[in-house]
Design a protein around this motif. Sequence first.
Motif, PDB file in Angstrom:
ATOM      1  N   PRO A 186       0.821  -1.212   0.000  1.00 28.42           N
ATOM      2  CA  PRO A 186       0.000   0.000   0.000  1.00 28.42           C
ATOM      3  C   PRO A 186       0.854   1.261   0.000  1.00 28.42           C
ATOM      4  CG  PRO A 186       0.069  -0.942   2.181  1.00 28.42           C
ATOM      5  CD  PRO A 186       0.786  -1.900   1.279  1.00 28.42           C
ATOM      6  N   SER A 187       0.257   2.341  -0.455  1.00 30.21           N
ATOM      7  CA  SER A 187       0.920   3.642  -0.432  1.00 30.21           C
ATOM      8  C   SER A 187       0.859   4.215   0.980  1.00 30.21           C
ATOM      9  CB  SER A 187       0.212   4.593  -1.398  1.00 30.21           C
ATOM     10  OG  SER A 187      -1.113   4.836  -0.945  1.00 30.21           O
ATOM     11  N   ASP A 188       1.548   5.331   1.179  1.00 28.08           N
ATOM     12  CA  ASP A 188       1.504   5.989   2.488  1.00 28.08           C
ATOM     13  C   ASP A 188       0.082   6.439   2.822  1.00 28.08           C
ATOM     14  OD1 ASP A 188       4.220   5.614   2.755  1.00 28.08           O
ATOM     15  OD2 ASP A 188       4.749   7.658   2.149  1.00 28.08           O
ATOM     16  N   THR A 189      -0.658   6.882   1.814  1.00 27.45           N
ATOM     17  CA  THR A 189      -2.048   7.311   2.023  1.00 27.45           C
ATOM     18  C   THR A 189      -2.908   6.144   2.500  1.00 27.45           C
ATOM     19  OG1 THR A 189      -1.781   8.945   0.275  1.00 27.45           O
ATOM     20  CG2 THR A 189      -4.038   8.400   0.921  1.00 27.45           C
ATOM     21  N   THR A 190      -2.735   4.993   1.886  1.00 33.06           N
ATOM     22  CA  THR A 190      -3.506   3.814   2.297  1.00 33.06           C
ATOM     23  C   THR A 190      -3.110   3.381   3.700  1.00 33.06           C
ATOM     24  OG1 THR A 190      -3.653   3.140  -0.014  1.00 33.06           O
ATOM     25  CG2 THR A 190      -4.193   1.481   1.630  1.00 33.06           C
ATOM     26  N   CYS A 191      -1.834   3.483   4.036  1.00 37.05           N
ATOM     27  CA  CYS A 191      -1.393   3.131   5.389  1.00 37.05           C
ATOM     28  C   CYS A 191      -2.048   4.043   6.427  1.00 37.05           C
ATOM     29  CB  CYS A 191       0.134   3.219   5.492  1.00 37.05           C
ATOM     30  SG  CYS A 191       1.004   1.920   4.598  1.00 37.05           S
ATOM     31  N   ARG A 192      -2.148   5.333   6.128  1.00 37.72           N
ATOM     32  CA  ARG A 192      -2.838   6.258   7.041  1.00 37.72           C
ATOM     33  C   ARG A 192      -4.307   5.869   7.180  1.00 37.72           C
ATOM     34  NH1 ARG A 192       0.323  10.139   4.454  1.00 37.72           N
ATOM     35  NH2 ARG A 192      -1.379  10.695   3.049  1.00 37.72           N
ATOM     36  N   MET A 193      -4.917   5.445   6.081  1.00 32.50           N
ATOM     37  CA  MET A 193      -6.314   5.035   6.116  1.00 32.50           C
ATOM     38  C   MET A 193      -6.495   3.779   6.967  1.00 32.50           C
ATOM     39  SD  MET A 193      -8.782   4.541   2.820  1.00 32.50           S
ATOM     40  CE  MET A 193      -8.498   6.180   2.194  1.00 32.50           C
ATOM     41  N   VAL A 194      -5.544   2.854   6.895  1.00 33.21           N
ATOM     42  CA  VAL A 194      -5.603   1.636   7.713  1.00 33.21           C
ATOM     43  C   VAL A 194      -5.556   2.005   9.190  1.00 33.21           C
ATOM     44  CG1 VAL A 194      -4.342  -0.459   8.360  1.00 33.21           C
ATOM     45  CG2 VAL A 194      -4.616   0.130   5.948  1.00 33.21           C
ATOM     46  N   ARG A 195      -4.641   2.907   9.550  1.00 30.24           N
ATOM     47  CA  ARG A 195      -4.552   3.329  10.960  1.00 30.24           C
ATOM     48  C   ARG A 195      -5.835   4.031  11.408  1.00 30.24           C
ATOM     49  NH1 ARG A 195       0.845   3.679   9.473  1.00 30.24           N
ATOM     50  NH2 ARG A 195       0.646   5.774   8.620  1.00 30.24           N
ATOM     51  N   ALA A 196      -6.440   4.822  10.525  1.00 33.97           N
ATOM     52  CA  ALA A 196      -7.706   5.484  10.865  1.00 33.97           C
ATOM     53  C   ALA A 196      -8.817   4.456  11.089  1.00 33.97           C
ATOM     54  CB  ALA A 196      -8.084   6.475   9.771  1.00 33.97           C
ATOM     55  N   LEU A 197      -8.856   3.428  10.258  1.00 36.26           N
ATOM     56  CA  LEU A 197      -9.869   2.381  10.449  1.00 36.26           C
ATOM     57  C   LEU A 197      -9.670   1.660  11.766  1.00 36.26           C
ATOM     58  CD1 LEU A 197     -10.092   0.885   6.860  1.00 36.26           C
ATOM     59  CD2 LEU A 197     -11.932   2.008   8.108  1.00 36.26           C
ATOM     60  N   ILE A 198      -8.421   1.394  12.120  1.00 32.50           N
ATOM     61  CA  ILE A 198      -8.157   0.722  13.403  1.00 32.50           C
ATOM     62  C   ILE A 198      -8.544   1.639  14.560  1.00 32.50           C
ATOM     63  CG2 ILE A 198      -6.351  -0.184  14.912  1.00 32.50           C
ATOM     64  CD1 ILE A 198      -4.931  -1.175  12.365  1.00 32.50           C
ATOM     65  N   ARG A 199      -8.248   2.923  14.419  1.00 34.29           N
ATOM     66  CA  ARG A 199      -8.526   3.897  15.495  1.00 34.29           C
ATOM     67  C   ARG A 199     -10.025   4.082  15.706  1.00 34.29           C
ATOM     68  NH1 ARG A 199      -5.918   8.045  13.502  1.00 34.29           N
ATOM     69  NH2 ARG A 199      -4.010   7.487  14.589  1.00 34.29           N
ATOM     70  N   TYR A 200     -10.750   4.335  14.621  1.00 34.58           N
ATOM     71  CA  TYR A 200     -12.155   4.725  14.745  1.00 34.58           C
ATOM     72  C   TYR A 200     -13.134   3.590  14.467  1.00 34.58           C
ATOM     73  CZ  TYR A 200     -10.079   9.320  14.729  1.00 34.58           C
ATOM     74  OH  TYR A 200      -9.309  10.401  15.027  1.00 34.58           O
ATOM     75  N   GLY A 201     -12.643   2.443  14.090  1.00 33.99           N
ATOM     76  CA  GLY A 201     -13.525   1.331  13.737  1.00 33.99           C
ATOM     77  C   GLY A 201     -13.997   0.509  14.898  1.00 33.99           C
ATOM     78  N   ARG A 202     -13.705   0.892  16.093  1.00 27.26           N
ATOM     79  CA  ARG A 202     -14.104   0.087  17.247  1.00 27.26           C
ATOM     80  C   ARG A 202     -15.534   0.258  17.604  1.00 27.26           C
ATOM     81  NH1 ARG A 202      -9.376   1.005  21.571  1.00 27.26           N
ATOM     82  NH2 ARG A 202      -8.078   2.173  20.205  1.00 27.26           N
TER      83      ARG A 202
END
Length: 89
Positions: free
Chosen positions: A73-89
């Motif tokens: 993944p690109s850096d943008t996708t990596c940031r999106m993955v972290r956002a999903l982990i953060r706010y997906g709970r």
Amino acid sequence: MAVAAVTTKPLHKTLQKKPLPAGRPREWYISHNRRLKAMRLAIALLDTGVYHPSSADNDKIRTTAERIGIHPPSDTTCRMVRALIRYGR
């Protein structure tokens, strides 16, 4: 003593893929596919026990992508993955 059987069959039924709607701008398809990739990566990381975005650095996300067989993944996708982990709970 009972021995548990080991199976290699998936525990769930695979969903059928549907074609994407035609006529959208190219940017829509790019962002749609990026969101799908980020979601697959976030699920794979959660399955391996990564529950905090701080423990999901770009290297770990890219290693997970390689392990599950998708392009890095690109850096943008990596940031999106972290956002999903953060706010997906």
